[in-house]
Motif scaffolding. Structure first.
Motif, PDB file in Angstrom:
ATOM      1  N   SER A 123      70.946  59.823  28.467  1.00 58.57           N
ATOM      2  CA  SER A 123      69.851  59.461  27.612  1.00 58.57           C
ATOM      3  C   SER A 123      69.850  60.184  26.432  1.00 58.57           C
ATOM      4  CB  SER A 123      68.402  59.954  28.546  1.00 58.57           C
ATOM      5  OG  SER A 123      68.429  59.151  29.602  1.00 58.57           O
TER       6      SER A 123
ATOM      7  N   SER B   6      69.182  58.135  22.883  1.00 58.89           N
ATOM      8  CA  SER B   6      68.289  58.663  21.799  1.00 58.89           C
ATOM      9  C   SER B   6      68.786  58.692  20.269  1.00 58.89           C
ATOM     10  CB  SER B   6      67.720  60.188  21.902  1.00 58.89           C
ATOM     11  OG  SER B   6      66.871  60.110  23.106  1.00 58.89           O
TER      12      SER B   6
ATOM     13  N   VAL C 224      69.902  55.152  19.103  1.00 57.13           N
ATOM     14  CA  VAL C 224      68.352  54.494  18.428  1.00 57.13           C
ATOM     15  C   VAL C 224      67.986  55.001  17.180  1.00 57.13           C
ATOM     16  CG1 VAL C 224      65.932  54.008  18.890  1.00 57.13           C
ATOM     17  CG2 VAL C 224      67.484  54.140  20.924  1.00 57.13           C
ATOM     18  N   LYS C 225      68.114  56.385  16.937  1.00 56.67           N
ATOM     19  CA  LYS C 225      67.922  57.022  15.865  1.00 56.67           C
ATOM     20  C   LYS C 225      68.782  56.385  14.571  1.00 56.67           C
ATOM     21  CE  LYS C 225      65.541  61.134  16.629  1.00 56.67           C
ATOM     22  NZ  LYS C 225      65.817  62.720  16.684  1.00 56.67           N
TER      23      LYS C 225
ATOM     24  N   GLU D 241      67.335  51.392  28.491  1.00 63.88           N
ATOM     25  CA  GLU D 241      66.612  52.286  28.070  1.00 63.88           C
ATOM     26  C   GLU D 241      66.642  51.917  26.350  1.00 63.88           C
ATOM     27  OE1 GLU D 241      67.114  57.043  27.693  1.00 63.88           O
ATOM     28  OE2 GLU D 241      67.890  56.021  29.513  1.00 63.88           O
ATOM     29  N   PHE D 242      67.850  51.699  25.843  1.00 61.54           N
ATOM     30  CA  PHE D 242      68.217  51.445  24.508  1.00 61.54           C
ATOM     31  C   PHE D 242      67.292  50.488  23.785  1.00 61.54           C
ATOM     32  CE2 PHE D 242      70.076  49.587  20.652  1.00 61.54           C
ATOM     33  CZ  PHE D 242      70.533  50.626  20.114  1.00 61.54           C
TER      34      PHE D 242
ATOM     35  N   GLN E 149      64.620  49.371  25.234  1.00 65.51           N
ATOM     36  CA  GLN E 149      63.127  49.667  25.355  1.00 65.51           C
ATOM     37  C   GLN E 149      62.606  50.444  24.172  1.00 65.51           C
ATOM     38  OE1 GLN E 149      60.801  48.007  27.580  1.00 65.51           O
ATOM     39  NE2 GLN E 149      59.431  49.241  25.858  1.00 65.51           N
ATOM     40  N   SER E 150      63.475  51.607  24.019  1.00 66.01           N
ATOM     41  CA  SER E 150      63.273  52.428  23.076  1.00 66.01           C
ATOM     42  C   SER E 150      63.158  51.790  21.651  1.00 66.01           C
ATOM     43  CB  SER E 150      64.287  53.505  22.933  1.00 66.01           C
ATOM     44  OG  SER E 150      63.990  54.672  22.025  1.00 66.01           O
ATOM     45  N   CYS E 151      63.986  50.899  21.225  1.00 60.29           N
ATOM     46  CA  CYS E 151      63.988  50.233  20.033  1.00 60.29           C
ATOM     47  C   CYS E 151      62.762  49.370  19.872  1.00 60.29           C
ATOM     48  CB  CYS E 151      65.436  49.444  19.760  1.00 60.29           C
ATOM     49  SG  CYS E 151      66.754  50.246  19.367  1.00 60.29           S
ATOM     50  N   ASN E 152      62.415  48.643  20.715  1.00 58.81           N
ATOM     51  CA  ASN E 152      61.457  47.900  20.963  1.00 58.81           C
ATOM     52  C   ASN E 152      59.905  48.705  20.713  1.00 58.81           C
ATOM     53  OD1 ASN E 152      60.276  45.082  21.203  1.00 58.81           O
ATOM     54  ND2 ASN E 152      59.419  45.774  23.153  1.00 58.81           N
ATOM     55  N   ASP E 153      59.931  49.885  21.490  1.00 58.24           N
ATOM     56  CA  ASP E 153      58.674  50.474  21.273  1.00 58.24           C
ATOM     57  C   ASP E 153      58.799  51.084  19.701  1.00 58.24           C
ATOM     58  OD1 ASP E 153      58.221  50.347  23.797  1.00 58.24           O
ATOM     59  OD2 ASP E 153      59.159  52.289  24.402  1.00 58.24           O
ATOM     60  N   ILE E 154      59.732  51.837  19.218  1.00 60.85           N
ATOM     61  CA  ILE E 154      59.826  52.034  17.824  1.00 60.85           C
ATOM     62  C   ILE E 154      59.435  51.100  16.515  1.00 60.85           C
ATOM     63  CG2 ILE E 154      61.033  53.313  16.029  1.00 60.85           C
ATOM     64  CD1 ILE E 154      62.506  54.968  18.356  1.00 60.85           C
TER      65      ILE E 154
END
Length: 165
Positions: A55, A59, A62-63, A122-123, A125-130
């Motif tokens: 994870s 992170s 994604v950044k 996870e990647f 979802q995180s991209c979508n959220d940001i």
């Protein structure tokens, strides 16, 4: 100069700006038409997880994907996809983990398929959220992990960049 070896790498992404892109996520069957996802001007993120990805790796990826300044705005200044703003298409690309041995590609360093799917989800979802926090009007689309997919893009580059983690 980095002394980090390929064996130490946990993941790779390839970033490519685009004017539009279309990815088949479900092939045509006897009962259904093929299904596609599409984006307009934005960023294509090809993603591959290698053994040892976690994870924390996600992170960092994604950044990098969302904050690297690769896209030119209307004034010609390089900005991130969040600053543009633009759509994002995430494409699972296990072949990025390949190494050439003789005349054949080998994928021994790729992560286990189940763990890779978990990190991929996870990647995404995180991209979508940001992206949605930054601008709810842009689109984040993603491919189907573990399947071959038909792909088409129009680009004004191709301005393709690989980043290893």
């Amino acid at each position: 100069m980095s002394t980090e070896k390929f064996e130490d790498r946990k993941a790779r992404i390839v970033l490519q700006q685009c004017l539009s892109a279309r990815l088949q996520v479900q092939p045509k069957s006897d009962t259904e038409e093929a299904q596609f996802v599409e984006i307009g001007r934005g960023l294509i993120v090809y993603i591959c997880f290698l053994k040892g990805s976690t994870s924390d790796t996600v992170s960092k990826m994604v950044k990098a994907a969302l904050n690297t300044r690769l896209s030119a705005n209307d004034e010609g200044k390089l900005v991130s996809i969040l600053e543009l703003p633009g759509d994002v298409l995430i494409v699972p690309q296990a072949t990025l983990g390949g190494t050439l041995k003789g005349k054949l590609m080998q994928y021994h360093k790729n992560i286990d398929k189940e763990e890779g799917k978990k990190l991929y989800d996870e990647f995404v979802q995180s991209c979508n959220d940001i992206v949605k926090q930054n601008n709810p009007n842009v689109s984040v689309q993603s491919g189907t992990y573990g399947n071959r997919q038909v792909f088409r893009t129009d680009t004004n580059g191709p301005y393709t960049h690989m980043i290893e983690f």
